[in-house]
Design a protein around this motif. Sequence first.
Motif, PDB file in Angstrom:
ATOM      1  N   LEU A  18       0.837  -1.196   0.000  1.00  0.00           N
ATOM      2  CA  LEU A  18       0.000   0.000   0.000  1.00  0.00           C
ATOM      3  C   LEU A  18       0.876   1.253   0.000  1.00  0.00           C
ATOM      4  O   LEU A  18       0.641   2.205  -0.751  1.00  0.00           O
ATOM      5  CB  LEU A  18      -0.895  -0.011   1.242  1.00  0.00           C
ATOM      6  N   SER A  21       2.388   1.761  -3.408  1.00  0.00           N
ATOM      7  CA  SER A  21       1.421   2.224  -4.413  1.00  0.00           C
ATOM      8  C   SER A  21       1.006   3.670  -4.153  1.00  0.00           C
ATOM      9  O   SER A  21       0.864   4.452  -5.100  1.00  0.00           O
ATOM     10  CB  SER A  21       0.172   1.339  -4.413  1.00  0.00           C
ATOM     11  N   LEU A  22       0.813   4.032  -2.893  1.00  0.00           N
ATOM     12  CA  LEU A  22       0.449   5.422  -2.590  1.00  0.00           C
ATOM     13  C   LEU A  22       1.601   6.355  -2.957  1.00  0.00           C
ATOM     14  O   LEU A  22       1.384   7.452  -3.466  1.00  0.00           O
ATOM     15  CB  LEU A  22       0.067   5.581  -1.122  1.00  0.00           C
ATOM     16  N   GLU A  24       3.721   5.891  -5.346  1.00  0.00           N
ATOM     17  CA  GLU A  24       3.686   6.022  -6.814  1.00  0.00           C
ATOM     18  C   GLU A  24       2.582   6.976  -7.267  1.00  0.00           C
ATOM     19  O   GLU A  24       2.672   7.577  -8.326  1.00  0.00           O
ATOM     20  CB  GLU A  24       3.444   4.647  -7.466  1.00  0.00           C
ATOM     21  N   ASN A  25       1.546   7.097  -6.463  1.00  0.00           N
ATOM     22  CA  ASN A  25       0.462   8.022  -6.777  1.00  0.00           C
ATOM     23  C   ASN A  25       0.706   9.406  -6.160  1.00  0.00           C
ATOM     24  O   ASN A  25      -0.233  10.188  -6.011  1.00  0.00           O
ATOM     25  CB  ASN A  25      -0.874   7.437  -6.323  1.00  0.00           C
ATOM     26  N   CYS A  27       1.510  10.660  -3.138  1.00  0.00           N
ATOM     27  CA  CYS A  27       0.883  11.080  -1.898  1.00  0.00           C
ATOM     28  C   CYS A  27       1.956  11.295  -0.832  1.00  0.00           C
ATOM     29  O   CYS A  27       3.084  10.833  -0.960  1.00  0.00           O
ATOM     30  CB  CYS A  27      -0.079  10.002  -1.421  1.00  0.00           C
TER      31      CYS A  27
END
Lengths: 216, 216
Positions: A18, A21-22, A24-25, A27
């Motif tokens: 998680l 992935s966050l 990479e987005n 955040c």
Amino acid sequence: MEMKSFLIIGMGSFGHHLCRSLAENECEIMVVDKDSEAVEDVLPLGVSGRVGDCTNIDVLRSFSIDLFDACFVCMGTNFKNSLQIASFLKELGAKKVYAKADEDIQAKFLKRNGADVVIYPEKNVAEQIAIAASSDNIFDCIPFVEDYYIAEIRPMERWLGRTVVDVNFRARYNLNIVAVKQGENVIPIPGPNYVFNEDEHIMVLGHINDIRRVAY
Amino acid sequence: MEMKSFLIIGMGSFGHHLCRSLAENECEIMVVDKDSEAVEDVLPLGVSGRVGDCTNIDVLRSFSIDLFDACFVCMGTNFKNSLQIASFLKELGAKKVYAKADEDIQAKFLKRNGADVVIYPEKNVAEQIAIAASSDNIFDCIPFVEDYYIAEIRPMERWLGRTVVDVNFRARYNLNIVAVKQGENVIPIPGPNYVFNEDEHIMVLGHINDIRRVAY
């Protein structure tokens, strides 16, 4: 758009993925775990980390919980701890609490005690695999909404060489063709004049019972 | 159609959910775990169970491995055991071996040593949640195929009251509308004359970069 900020508690396998992935987005992420190694592991992703035991409310209080866009409770193994932390987070004004569950009974208590969203990876993926594995003719099965799936199937022999309109596909089977898969290539929404072809798979959207009718 | 038969090794949370889902899909199931309680738990689902340690090849040999349609290696915590069992299963003639992984490096070694399909629930679900959580405008995000997702988004203000054709949706945004969601209701493939409506969400299929362009 403003950068979103998240608190992730528990850096097991799920928390780790998680966090990645966050990141990479794009955040802003703060992670906490009792184990310093688990925290150090993710620091190269450009996140902030702290070592601490979040079942102690004072550890949670030291973050400004209400400023995060959401908090994630990701510990897998100790359910009592997950429940306690979800409940503390809500008390401390968390805007949105996500918590991971392994069983229905956990999901129920997490929702009653502070979790806004329950994450249930093993159940979701198990259902998806079970549907695909139980039929020779379903190659993939993606949960869409409750009881509706997108399934990758082989066209029936009687459809080959005919168009979607000729087969009267939508009315006859109560399914919609979302895409055609030619090897790795995906052609979305093929339209009524698409001709069914032996070498291609089609991705159909519909109720699981209607999917089973064409896939067995 | 003939009933499919499966062997599930490891009755942790994932194995348990898989067993339940396969049973719902009317398959014949044999489960094995070292722990007798974990096996007894699923017997009411109408499956067969045995207590045993599958890292011992003789335990595996006592099943006729080549007769199962597929074998699932579901233990989560001990990677060495998963690897060993996947490899034994292949040696014993398993038709298809599914194995659960928590990390990329595990997936790689499982594939090299007997696994035909690697199952990766925590990573898949983490990616899905990260994409939805990082945008105010994405309500759900379903992985479709590599880098292609189906995202549930709010229509942009400038689309409201106009049709899909008027907006020139497909050409302009490189996305396809798979469904319209009115509350819990889903209308699949709305067609070119669908009029964008403030109260509805649309489910769009496309590359993650194109989705981000309309969702931020």
